[in-house]
Design an enzyme around this catalytic site. Structure first.
Site, mmCIF file in Angstrom:
data_model
loop_
_atom_site.group_PDB
_atom_site.id
_atom_site.type_symbol
_atom_site.label_atom_id
_atom_site.label_comp_id
_atom_site.label_asym_id
_atom_site.label_seq_id
_atom_site.Cartn_x
_atom_site.Cartn_y
_atom_site.Cartn_z
ATOM 1 N N GLY A 77 -39.475 10.350 4.043
ATOM 2 C CA GLY A 77 -40.822 9.935 4.438
ATOM 3 C C GLY A 77 -41.042 8.449 4.230
ATOM 4 N N SER A 78 -42.264 8.022 4.531
ATOM 5 C CA SER A 78 -42.556 6.588 4.472
ATOM 6 C C SER A 78 -42.621 6.074 3.032
ATOM 7 C CB SER A 78 -43.862 6.287 5.212
ATOM 8 O OG SER A 78 -44.918 7.062 4.683
ATOM 9 N N GLY A 134 -42.712 15.734 7.267
ATOM 10 C CA GLY A 134 -41.585 15.098 7.964
ATOM 11 C C GLY A 134 -40.491 16.096 8.325
ATOM 12 N N GLU A 148 -35.281 19.193 0.935
ATOM 13 C CA GLU A 148 -36.070 18.663 -0.185
ATOM 14 C C GLU A 148 -36.192 19.707 -1.290
ATOM 15 O OE1 GLU A 148 -38.860 15.525 2.346
ATOM 16 O OE2 GLU A 148 -39.634 17.516 1.937
ATOM 17 N N LYS A 164 -53.630 11.698 -1.219
ATOM 18 C CA LYS A 164 -52.877 12.962 -1.221
ATOM 19 C C LYS A 164 -53.359 13.923 -2.314
ATOM 20 C CE LYS A 164 -49.635 11.447 1.784
ATOM 21 N NZ LYS A 164 -48.412 10.819 1.376
HETATM 22 C C1 5RP Z 1 -41.180 15.135 4.399
HETATM 23 C C2 5RP Z 1 -42.163 15.175 3.298
HETATM 24 C C3 5RP Z 1 -42.797 13.899 2.887
HETATM 25 O O1 5RP Z 1 -42.548 13.690 1.527
HETATM 26 C C4 5RP Z 1 -44.280 13.966 3.129
HETATM 27 O O2 5RP Z 1 -44.513 14.281 4.483
HETATM 28 C C5 5RP Z 1 -44.974 12.653 2.765
HETATM 29 O O3 5RP Z 1 -44.579 11.652 3.635
HETATM 30 P P1 5RP Z 1 -45.094 10.161 3.539
HETATM 31 O O4 5RP Z 1 -44.487 9.565 2.305
HETATM 32 O O5 5RP Z 1 -44.595 9.522 4.806
HETATM 33 O O6 5RP Z 1 -46.604 10.181 3.470
HETATM 34 O O7 5RP Z 1 -42.443 16.197 2.722
HETATM 35 O O8 5RP Z 1 -40.744 16.409 4.768
#
Ligand code: 5RP
Length: 215
Positions: free
Chosen positions: A31-32, A99, A105, A123
């Site tokens: 993810g970002s 993502g 994960e 979040k």
């Molecule tokens: C990917 C994930 C990511 O950790 C989640 O979507 C958060 O992403 P971001 O850091 O881009 O907000 O679970 O599968």
């Protein structure tokens, strides 16, 4: 001046570096926010044994920085796993999978001695479920799993066009207010065709860093 979401993500990712010790195999999420972590990890690439990656996307970024990517089977236990989340409740239980990398994960989180979750402030929630819950499914089971989700009170939506790194599909479940995340995770895991559920409740994060601060 208030911090942008990206600033908060970067600060959390950089703060996670304190949990990385010399010689560690580092588990790396997707993810970002994790992209910022990988960039920070690059400065210590000669101090760590290498990284175990949760997605093709993260593997590519790790390799671009010259970080050695290792196979989990060759590693065993992972001392530290750093990953983002889509939602986090006060008990460090998470929704992940925005993502589409939730299965790998979850595997690394399970293998990790310490799971460090890095997020921006938005979040944080009291009760999980505002973010649609991602579920990875075997393609032929998509509608069967969808019907089972309706019976559990959710509203399934197929993330059309998305194929996971494992060749599977994603269903996002809307309209769930997840009062008992461990129970729901267990129930969903029992539906044939479900590969994994984006609820990280049975194995929550050990440490949560929000906008650079460990809470
Ligand atoms: C990917 C994930 C990511 O950790 C989640 O979507 C958060 O992403 P971001 O850091 O881009 O907000 O679970 O599968």
């Amino acid at each position: 001046m208030s911090l942008s979401k990206d600033d908060e993500k970067r600060l959390s990712a950089e703060a996670a570096m304190q949990y990385v010790k010399d010689g560690d195999v580092v588990g790396v999420g997707t993810g970002s926010t994790v992209a910022f972590f990988i960039d920070a990890l690059a400065a210590r690439r000669h101090d760590i044994a290498g990284a175990v990656s949760s997605s093709e996307q993260s593997t590519e970024r790790l390799r671009a920085h010259g970080i050695h990517v290792m196979d989990l089977n060759a590693v065993g236990t992972v001392p530290v796993y750093v990953d983002g989340a889509d939602e986090c409740d006060p008990h460090n239980r998470l929704i992940k999978g925005g993502g589409a990398a939730l299965t790998r994960e979850k595997i690394i989180a399970e293998a990790a001695e310490r799971f460090v979750c890095v997020i921006d402030a938005a979040k944080q929630v009291d009760v999980l479920g505002r973010f649609p819950l991602p579920i990875e499914v075997i393609p032929m089971a998509r509608s069967l799993v969808g019907r089972a989700i309706v019976r559990l009170g959710g509203q399934p939506a197929w993330r059309e066009g998305v194929v996971t790194d494992n060749g599977n599909w994603i269903i996002d479940v809307h309209n769930l207010r997840i009062a008992d995340p461990v129970d729901l995770e267990n129930r969903l895991n029992q539906i044939p065709g479900v590969v994994s559920v984006g609820l990280f409740a049975r194995r929550p994060a050990d440490v949560v860093i929000v906008a650079g601060k460990t809470r």
